[in-house]
Design a protein around this motif. Structure first.
Motif, PDB file in Angstrom:
ATOM      1  N   GLU A   1       0.842  -1.198   0.000  1.00 46.39           N
ATOM      2  CA  GLU A   1       0.000   0.000   0.000  1.00 46.39           C
ATOM      3  C   GLU A   1       0.875   1.245   0.000  1.00 46.39           C
ATOM      4  O   GLU A   1       1.873   1.309   0.711  1.00 46.39           O
ATOM      5  CB  GLU A   1      -0.875   0.027   1.252  1.00 46.39           C
TER       6      GLU A   1
ATOM      7  N   HIS B   1      -5.135   6.123  -0.658  1.00 46.52           N
ATOM      8  CA  HIS B   1      -4.221   4.998  -0.484  1.00 46.52           C
ATOM      9  C   HIS B   1      -4.631   3.863  -1.397  1.00 46.52           C
ATOM     10  O   HIS B   1      -5.733   3.866  -1.956  1.00 46.52           O
ATOM     11  CB  HIS B   1      -4.135   4.558   0.979  1.00 46.52           C
TER      12      HIS B   1
ATOM     13  N   SER C   1     -11.653  -0.454   5.006  1.00 41.91           N
ATOM     14  CA  SER C   1     -11.474  -1.412   6.104  1.00 41.91           C
ATOM     15  C   SER C   1     -11.804  -0.728   7.433  1.00 41.91           C
ATOM     16  O   SER C   1     -11.954   0.498   7.500  1.00 41.91           O
ATOM     17  CB  SER C   1     -10.027  -1.904   6.122  1.00 41.91           C
TER      18      SER C   1
ATOM     19  N   HIS D   1      -5.063  -0.295  -2.481  1.00 41.63           N
ATOM     20  CA  HIS D   1      -5.421  -1.638  -2.025  1.00 41.63           C
ATOM     21  C   HIS D   1      -4.995  -2.627  -3.109  1.00 41.63           C
ATOM     22  O   HIS D   1      -5.848  -3.158  -3.821  1.00 41.63           O
ATOM     23  CB  HIS D   1      -6.936  -1.766  -1.830  1.00 41.63           C
TER      24      HIS D   1
ATOM     25  N   ASP E   1      -9.149   1.719   7.969  1.00 43.87           N
ATOM     26  CA  ASP E   1      -9.346   2.919   7.141  1.00 43.87           C
ATOM     27  C   ASP E   1     -10.371   3.849   7.795  1.00 43.87           C
ATOM     28  O   ASP E   1     -10.185   5.069   7.850  1.00 43.87           O
ATOM     29  CB  ASP E   1      -9.858   2.545   5.743  1.00 43.87           C
TER      30      ASP E   1
HETATM   31 ZN   LIG Z   1      -7.361   0.598   3.171  1.00 44.70          ZN
END
Ligand SMILES: [Zn+2]
Length: 223
Positions: free
Chosen positions: A67, A133, A143, A135, A146
């Motif tokens: 990431e 960001h 997530s 994935h 996140d």
């Molecule tokens: Zn994430």
């Protein structure tokens, strides 16, 4: 008493949005092909310059295994006529001091302090609109981690997050709804600021362009 060493962990207080016209007539709207966003009105619409899009895609594609991410800066605005709120993202700041790893991207207090210092000195007047960001090979979703980061580091209702999947060339924005909640599986598209003459540069396979000029206004906006 002057004390320049005070650590600023919380974002600066934000005043009212800048009053202007929403630049739909200079933009191409990209919407998800599969999850229609009509039922979940976002708190803000997102306008993204082509340079900002290209910069984030280049960063995202630089590592297909780990990431990577960073911050998005620009303006927080409100349409003078209909009151709709929107953000304009025109500045990208790749994160340099994160612990990169396949599991997740980390923002620390240190990176956030460094960011606000850099934003103030290099881009006076620009606001931290959100973060992005990647994935890699995981898909477009938010997530728990996140959501935690977003709530703690980007608490303003108009701050947004972008998730990019560089392996499959897909991406989507996570935007709070008007009641402040954020759906972790539902992403939004955005408006690509094309300035009329330029061709689109968007290549994400999960989005499709639609025509949405809104209430057309001939006055040209300087963004
Ligand atoms: Zn994430």
């Amino acid at each position: 008493m002057e004390n320049k060493s005070v650590v600023k962990l919380s974002p600066p207080a934000i005043n009212a949005p800048m009053q202007t016209r929403i630049p739909k007539h200079l933009a191409l709207k990209w919407v998800p092909k599969e999850n229609e966003d009509s039922e979940l009105p976002p708190h803000v619409e997102v306008f993204l310059t082509q340079n900002a899009y290209i910069r984030m895609c280049a960063h995202a594609g630089s590592d297909l295994y780990n990431e990577v991410g960073g911050w998005m800066a620009g303006k927080y605005c409100q349409d003078q006529l209909n009151g709709n709120q929107f953000v304009v993202i025109d500045t990208i700041l790749p994160a340099l001091y994160t612990n990169q790893g396949a599991a997740h991207l980390t923002f620390t207090g240190d990176t956030q302090v460094a960011l606000y210092d850099h934003l103030e000195s290099a881009y006076p007047g620009k606001l931290l609109v959100g973060w992005y960001h990647t994935h890699p090979r995981m898909g477009i979703f938010f997530s728990h981690w996140d959501a935690w980061l977003h709530q703690n580091f980007f608490p303003h209702p108009w701050q947004v997050a972008l998730v990019i999947e560089p392996y499959t060339s897909t991406g989507g924005f996570f935007i709070r709804q008007t009641d402040g909640s954020l759906h972790t599986q539902h992403y939004f598209g955005f408006y690509e600021l094309t300035n009329r003459r330029k061709r689109s540069v968007v290549f994400w396979r999960n989005l499709q362009p639609i025509r949405d000029t809104g209430d057309f206004n001939k006055e040209v906006l300087t963004l």
